[in-house]
Design an enzyme around this catalytic site. Sequence first.
Site, short mmCIF file in Angstrom:
data_model
loop_
_atom_site.label_atom_id
_atom_site.label_comp_id
_atom_site.label_asym_id
_atom_site.label_seq_id
_atom_site.Cartn_x
_atom_site.Cartn_y
_atom_site.Cartn_z
N CYS A 271 0.83 -1.21 0.00
CA CYS A 271 0.00 0.00 0.00
C CYS A 271 0.87 1.26 0.00
CB CYS A 271 -0.92 0.01 1.21
SG CYS A 271 -2.00 1.46 1.26
N LYS B 147 2.01 -9.31 -0.04
CA LYS B 147 1.93 -8.43 -1.21
C LYS B 147 2.89 -7.26 -1.00
CE LYS B 147 -1.24 -6.11 -4.36
NZ LYS B 147 -0.95 -4.67 -4.37
N ASN C 93 0.94 -8.14 -10.57
CA ASN C 93 -0.14 -7.20 -10.32
C ASN C 93 0.20 -5.84 -10.93
OD1 ASN C 93 -0.95 -5.01 -7.76
ND2 ASN C 93 -2.56 -6.09 -8.86
N GLY C 94 -0.84 -5.13 -11.39
CA GLY C 94 -0.67 -3.78 -11.89
C GLY C 94 -1.00 -3.62 -13.35
N ASP C 95 -2.01 -2.80 -13.67
CA ASP C 95 -2.35 -2.42 -15.04
C ASP C 95 -2.88 -3.57 -15.90
OD1 ASP C 95 -1.49 0.09 -14.37
OD2 ASP C 95 0.43 -0.05 -15.41
N GLY D 35 -6.75 -5.39 -9.41
CA GLY D 35 -7.32 -4.50 -8.42
C GLY D 35 -8.12 -3.40 -9.08
N ARG D 36 -7.42 -2.30 -9.45
CA ARG D 36 -8.10 -1.15 -10.04
C ARG D 36 -8.78 -1.48 -11.36
NH1 ARG D 36 -4.11 3.05 -11.16
NH2 ARG D 36 -2.75 1.25 -11.47
#
Length: 221
Positions: A6, A45, A106-108, A130-131
């Site tokens: 985070c 994570k 993780n990411g994009d 996630g997003r």
Amino acid sequence: DINMGCPVKKVVNGYAGSALMKNELLAFSIIESVVSSVDIPVTLKMRKGWDDKSLNAPKLAKMAESAGIKLITIHGRTRCQMFRGKSDWKFIKNVKKAVKIPVIVNGDITNMSDLKMALSLSCADGVMIGRGSYGRPWIFKELDKNNNYNSICNRKKKEIILEHLDGSLKHYGIDVGLKSFRKHLSWYSKSLENSNEFRFKINNCLNHNLLKNFINDFFKD
């Protein structure tokens, strides 16, 4: 799951989240304590590192594995990047090489092309989204290789949105549930035709029944 990824300011100011990547011994101590305190698998994570001068995710991953962590998820940015730039899927391959436990990229990751490229460049065992699921909770079904379709129909999307609204109202109560749901509704309508006008109406709506009418009108079959 221990979250050392985070990047939010109020979290790292309390020396939590990705700030723990700056103190490897403290991070290791926390991991050991959690693993020894529970009878279930513990996962971790984190990010590439705090900044570009301290890309210590591979080292921390190896330490975490030795402490008993069973799976690691890596977001392909540093903390100082926050969510700027592009997630570095290729860097995650360094973490994969450092450990024997499963590694998740993780990411994009927002579509099947991203998913395939992320797995290819990282050599990871799976992906975390996630997003990319904001306003698209059906993305997981769309990216399921066992499904024979790429997207769900508008009618099904509207059913999910209305179900989400009812769940929010039931869980939080009418007032709080309505206000809480607006941000999700903004994500649901993002990039759709006339979405700006729609968001203006919903953000000024104080009646949940009227909001349902707006949803039924905007997300037409």
